[in-house]
Design a protein around this motif. Structure first.
Motif, PDB file in Angstrom:
ATOM      1  N   ASP A 291       0.757  -1.276   0.055  1.00 21.90           N
ATOM      2  CA  ASP A 291       0.071  -0.057   0.041  1.00 21.90           C
ATOM      3  C   ASP A 291       0.840   1.249  -0.045  1.00 21.90           C
ATOM      4  OD1 ASP A 291      -2.551   1.300  -0.052  1.00 21.90           O
ATOM      5  OD2 ASP A 291      -2.342   1.803   2.079  1.00 21.90           O
ATOM      6  N   LEU A 292       1.898   1.188   0.777  1.00 18.77           N
ATOM      7  CA  LEU A 292       2.848   2.288   0.802  1.00 18.77           C
ATOM      8  C   LEU A 292       3.616   2.595  -0.407  1.00 18.77           C
ATOM      9  CD1 LEU A 292       4.694   2.077   4.320  1.00 18.77           C
ATOM     10  CD2 LEU A 292       2.937   3.745   3.724  1.00 18.77           C
ATOM     11  N   MET A 293       3.926   1.448  -1.222  1.00 17.33           N
ATOM     12  CA  MET A 293       4.610   1.662  -2.520  1.00 17.33           C
ATOM     13  C   MET A 293       3.672   2.025  -3.597  1.00 17.33           C
ATOM     14  SD  MET A 293       7.119  -1.858  -2.593  1.00 17.33           S
ATOM     15  CE  MET A 293       7.672  -1.550  -4.220  1.00 17.33           C
ATOM     16  N   MET A 294       2.541   1.617  -3.401  1.00 13.91           N
ATOM     17  CA  MET A 294       1.396   2.309  -4.334  1.00 13.91           C
ATOM     18  C   MET A 294       0.915   3.599  -4.104  1.00 13.91           C
ATOM     19  SD  MET A 294      -0.451  -1.066  -5.604  1.00 13.91           S
ATOM     20  CE  MET A 294      -0.917  -1.785  -3.967  1.00 13.91           C
ATOM     21  N   GLY A 295       1.378   4.490  -3.048  1.00 14.93           N
ATOM     22  CA  GLY A 295       1.348   5.749  -2.912  1.00 14.93           C
ATOM     23  C   GLY A 295      -0.063   5.811  -1.840  1.00 14.93           C
ATOM     24  N   GLY A 296      -0.099   4.667  -0.944  1.00 14.59           N
ATOM     25  CA  GLY A 296      -1.267   4.905   0.005  1.00 14.59           C
ATOM     26  C   GLY A 296      -0.420   5.272   1.277  1.00 14.59           C
ATOM     27  N   ASP A 297      -1.193   5.325   2.477  1.00 15.08           N
ATOM     28  CA  ASP A 297      -0.759   5.451   3.919  1.00 15.08           C
ATOM     29  C   ASP A 297      -0.393   4.313   4.593  1.00 15.08           C
ATOM     30  OD1 ASP A 297      -3.228   4.732   4.088  1.00 15.08           O
ATOM     31  OD2 ASP A 297      -4.147   6.631   5.167  1.00 15.08           O
ATOM     32  N   GLY A 298      -0.664   3.234   3.865  1.00 17.78           N
ATOM     33  CA  GLY A 298      -0.354   2.001   4.794  1.00 17.78           C
ATOM     34  C   GLY A 298      -1.589   1.441   5.503  1.00 17.78           C
ATOM     35  N   THR A 299      -2.520   1.766   5.455  1.00 20.19           N
ATOM     36  CA  THR A 299      -3.708   1.401   6.495  1.00 20.19           C
ATOM     37  C   THR A 299      -4.665   0.619   5.618  1.00 20.19           C
ATOM     38  OG1 THR A 299      -4.913   3.419   5.974  1.00 20.19           O
ATOM     39  CG2 THR A 299      -3.442   3.651   7.789  1.00 20.19           C
ATOM     40  N   ASN A 300      -4.562   0.428   4.324  1.00 20.08           N
ATOM     41  CA  ASN A 300      -5.359  -0.185   3.588  1.00 20.08           C
ATOM     42  C   ASN A 300      -5.080  -1.726   3.581  1.00 20.08           C
ATOM     43  OD1 ASN A 300      -7.438  -1.009   1.655  1.00 20.08           O
ATOM     44  ND2 ASN A 300      -6.285  -0.513  -0.105  1.00 20.08           N
ATOM     45  N   ILE A 301      -5.597  -2.491   4.549  1.00 19.15           N
ATOM     46  CA  ILE A 301      -4.952  -4.075   4.607  1.00 19.15           C
ATOM     47  C   ILE A 301      -6.115  -4.911   5.110  1.00 19.15           C
ATOM     48  CG2 ILE A 301      -2.694  -3.262   5.351  1.00 19.15           C
ATOM     49  CD1 ILE A 301      -3.538  -3.861   8.505  1.00 19.15           C
ATOM     50  N   ASP A 302      -7.550  -4.427   5.209  1.00 17.98           N
ATOM     51  CA  ASP A 302      -8.528  -5.104   5.295  1.00 17.98           C
ATOM     52  C   ASP A 302      -8.918  -5.582   3.912  1.00 17.98           C
ATOM     53  OD1 ASP A 302      -8.632  -4.569   8.066  1.00 17.98           O
ATOM     54  OD2 ASP A 302      -9.897  -2.780   7.821  1.00 17.98           O
ATOM     55  N   ARG A 303      -8.208  -6.530   3.324  1.00 17.70           N
ATOM     56  CA  ARG A 303      -8.623  -7.028   2.065  1.00 17.70           C
ATOM     57  C   ARG A 303      -7.591  -8.414   1.882  1.00 17.70           C
ATOM     58  NH1 ARG A 303      -4.024  -5.761  -0.760  1.00 17.70           N
ATOM     59  NH2 ARG A 303      -2.879  -3.869   0.305  1.00 17.70           N
ATOM     60  N   ASP A 304      -8.060  -9.060   1.126  1.00 20.16           N
ATOM     61  CA  ASP A 304      -7.284 -10.321   0.733  1.00 20.16           C
ATOM     62  C   ASP A 304      -6.163 -10.088   0.097  1.00 20.16           C
ATOM     63  OD1 ASP A 304      -9.363 -11.991   1.811  1.00 20.16           O
ATOM     64  OD2 ASP A 304     -10.371 -12.254  -0.193  1.00 20.16           O
ATOM     65  N   LEU A 305      -5.182 -10.976   0.234  1.00 25.01           N
ATOM     66  CA  LEU A 305      -3.863 -10.667  -0.451  1.00 25.01           C
ATOM     67  C   LEU A 305      -3.982 -11.055  -1.939  1.00 25.01           C
ATOM     68  CD1 LEU A 305      -0.799 -10.334   0.259  1.00 25.01           C
ATOM     69  CD2 LEU A 305      -0.472 -12.794   0.151  1.00 25.01           C
ATOM     70  N   ASN A 306      -3.571 -10.094  -2.730  1.00 21.75           N
ATOM     71  CA  ASN A 306      -3.800 -10.197  -4.296  1.00 21.75           C
ATOM     72  C   ASN A 306      -2.412 -10.222  -4.902  1.00 21.75           C
ATOM     73  OD1 ASN A 306      -3.013  -7.622  -4.636  1.00 21.75           O
ATOM     74  ND2 ASN A 306      -5.045  -6.958  -3.977  1.00 21.75           N
ATOM     75  N   GLU A 307      -2.623 -10.486  -6.436  1.00 25.89           N
ATOM     76  CA  GLU A 307      -1.167 -10.451  -7.278  1.00 25.89           C
ATOM     77  C   GLU A 307      -0.514  -9.216  -6.976  1.00 25.89           C
ATOM     78  OE1 GLU A 307       0.361 -12.771  -8.758  1.00 25.89           O
ATOM     79  OE2 GLU A 307      -1.160 -14.366  -7.946  1.00 25.89           O
ATOM     80  N   MET A 308      -1.158  -7.962  -6.939  1.00 28.64           N
ATOM     81  CA  MET A 308      -0.444  -6.862  -6.879  1.00 28.64           C
ATOM     82  C   MET A 308       0.486  -6.645  -5.684  1.00 28.64           C
ATOM     83  SD  MET A 308      -0.257  -3.866  -8.589  1.00 28.64           S
ATOM     84  CE  MET A 308      -1.691  -3.846  -9.587  1.00 28.64           C
TER      85      MET A 308
END
Length: 384
Positions: free
Chosen positions: A117-134
């Protein structure tokens, strides 16, 4: 009589001082796979590698990164399956140059989501999701740069170039029977564990799993134990070889000196003097130079139409800065470069690299433009 004799197992236990552990030697054998010096060496390798990797991760994530001193332990996949019940993400790293082997970096799934999430420009809090290929692709790229930078440090440590193949990331579950790993269930492996802290987002453990043989090979190379198949020369053989080589060199030097002396003797010619050249008078005159002070100026009256189709490149320079190569290598997406221009200061306008004017930025519809505010006189123009 036979009952009074010690078995080989008892003798080994007495030598180790562990007579009480007879019959249960698996743990002691496991601990003897690496001694304290070898464990310290592996810890130092991991410490230097992760120190460089932390700097690279800080550049990627723009977050303070701290990786603590590693802990080295001999374990098996069976022991790991009992200690770690939740799924993890493994990053497989293959060394292709300098070192030959493969190891695994193990991270928690939520930590991978934060890093992605941090590498894609987020704040690192978007983790309530399933692990994906991205997420797997992002952690593979992060580990590629981290381990790549650590290879530079290892190259300096081992004194030869070390390189890796692009890492591969996948999700694993230690408790599963079908684990896509490199190790057998009861195979001894080296676990090097670190505590990784990234800002206020991550404070957890990462692991490096290394095959025991690969770990021993790294320690041997670090300590200078290279596998040289050539037989050592005995002192007498060395002495004989020294005498032979000394005699050969002496003969070659004597022959070479004799040949050089004869060659020089043949090539030496006695100097011959020409009396006519000595008696010839020398005429010396003062140099005279043509004067260009009163030269007429030639003017051409052709129209400028002759060259008006020639293109001239107009360049507007926003600002400049100077950085060291070390700082440039740390650049990544999101890096801000400070220039030497102040806010509101006029921009410099160049024609084919020659400073001709100053201007200011304007917006025309959806495009940027530059309004010329000052034309620089020819005497003040400086070619940059």
């Amino acid at each position: 009589m036979n009952n009074d004799m010690l078995s080989q197992e008892e003798i080994d236990a007495l030598l180790k001082g562990n007579l009480g552990d007879i019959g249960n030697t698996s743990e002691s054998d496991s601990q003897d796979a690496l001694n304290d010096v070898e464990k310290d060496a592996l810890g130092e390798i991991g410490n230097i590698s992760m120190g460089t990797a932390a700097t690279t991760l800080y550049t990627l994530l723009n977050q303070p990164v701290k990786i603590t001193t590693p802990k080295v332990k001999i374990t098996t996949m069976e022991e790991l399956s009992s200690e770690y019940q939740i799924p993890f993400v493994a990053v497989q790293v293959k060394y292709k140059l300098g070192l030959r082997g493969t190891n695994l970096l193990i991270l928690k799934t939520d930590d991978v989501k934060v890093i992605a999430d941090l590498m894609m420009g987020g704040d690192g809090t978007n983790i309530d999701r399933d692990l994906n290929e991205m997420d797997l692709s992002a952690i593979s790229e992060a580990m590629n740069q981290m381990v790549g930078s650590s290879c530079t440090s290892l190259s300096e440590m081992f004194s030869y170039t070390i390189d890796i193949e692009p890492p591969e990331a996948f999700e694993i579950d230690f408790s599963s029977e079908d684990i896509p790993l490199l190790f057998d269930k009861n195979e001894e492996i080296v676990k090097v564990s670190f505590r990784m802290i990234i800002g206020d987002l991550i404070d957890s453990e990462i692991m490096q799993l290394i095959p025991l043989e690969f770990a021993q090979d790294m320690v041997k190379k670090l300590m200078g134990d290279s596998s040289d198949n050539s037989q050592p020369i005995q002192p007498k053989e060395m002495e004989n070889e020294a005498k032979i080589s000394e005699e050969t060199i002496s003969k070659e030097i004597a022959t070479s000196n004799k040949d050089n002396f004869e060659t020089k003797e043949k090539n030496i010619e006695k100097p011959q003097y020409d009396k006519k050249k000595e008696e010839k008078a020398v005429n010396i005159q003062k140099a005279q130079f043509r004067s260009f002070d009163n030269e007429e100026k030639i003017e051409y009256n052709e129209s400028i139409n002759l060259i008006q189709e020639i293109p001239v490149e107009i360049t507007v320079e926003l600002g400049r800065t100077t950085r060291k190569i070390q700082e440039i290598l740390e650049y990544g997406p999101g890096t801000i470069i400070e220039l030497d221009k102040l806010v509101g200061e006029p921009l410099e306008i160049f024609a084919n690299g020659k400073f001709i004017a100053k201007g200011e930025v304007v917006v025309i519809d959806d495009n940027f433009g530059v309004r010329i505010t000052d034309i620089i006189s020819p005497s003040k123009r400086i070619k940059k």
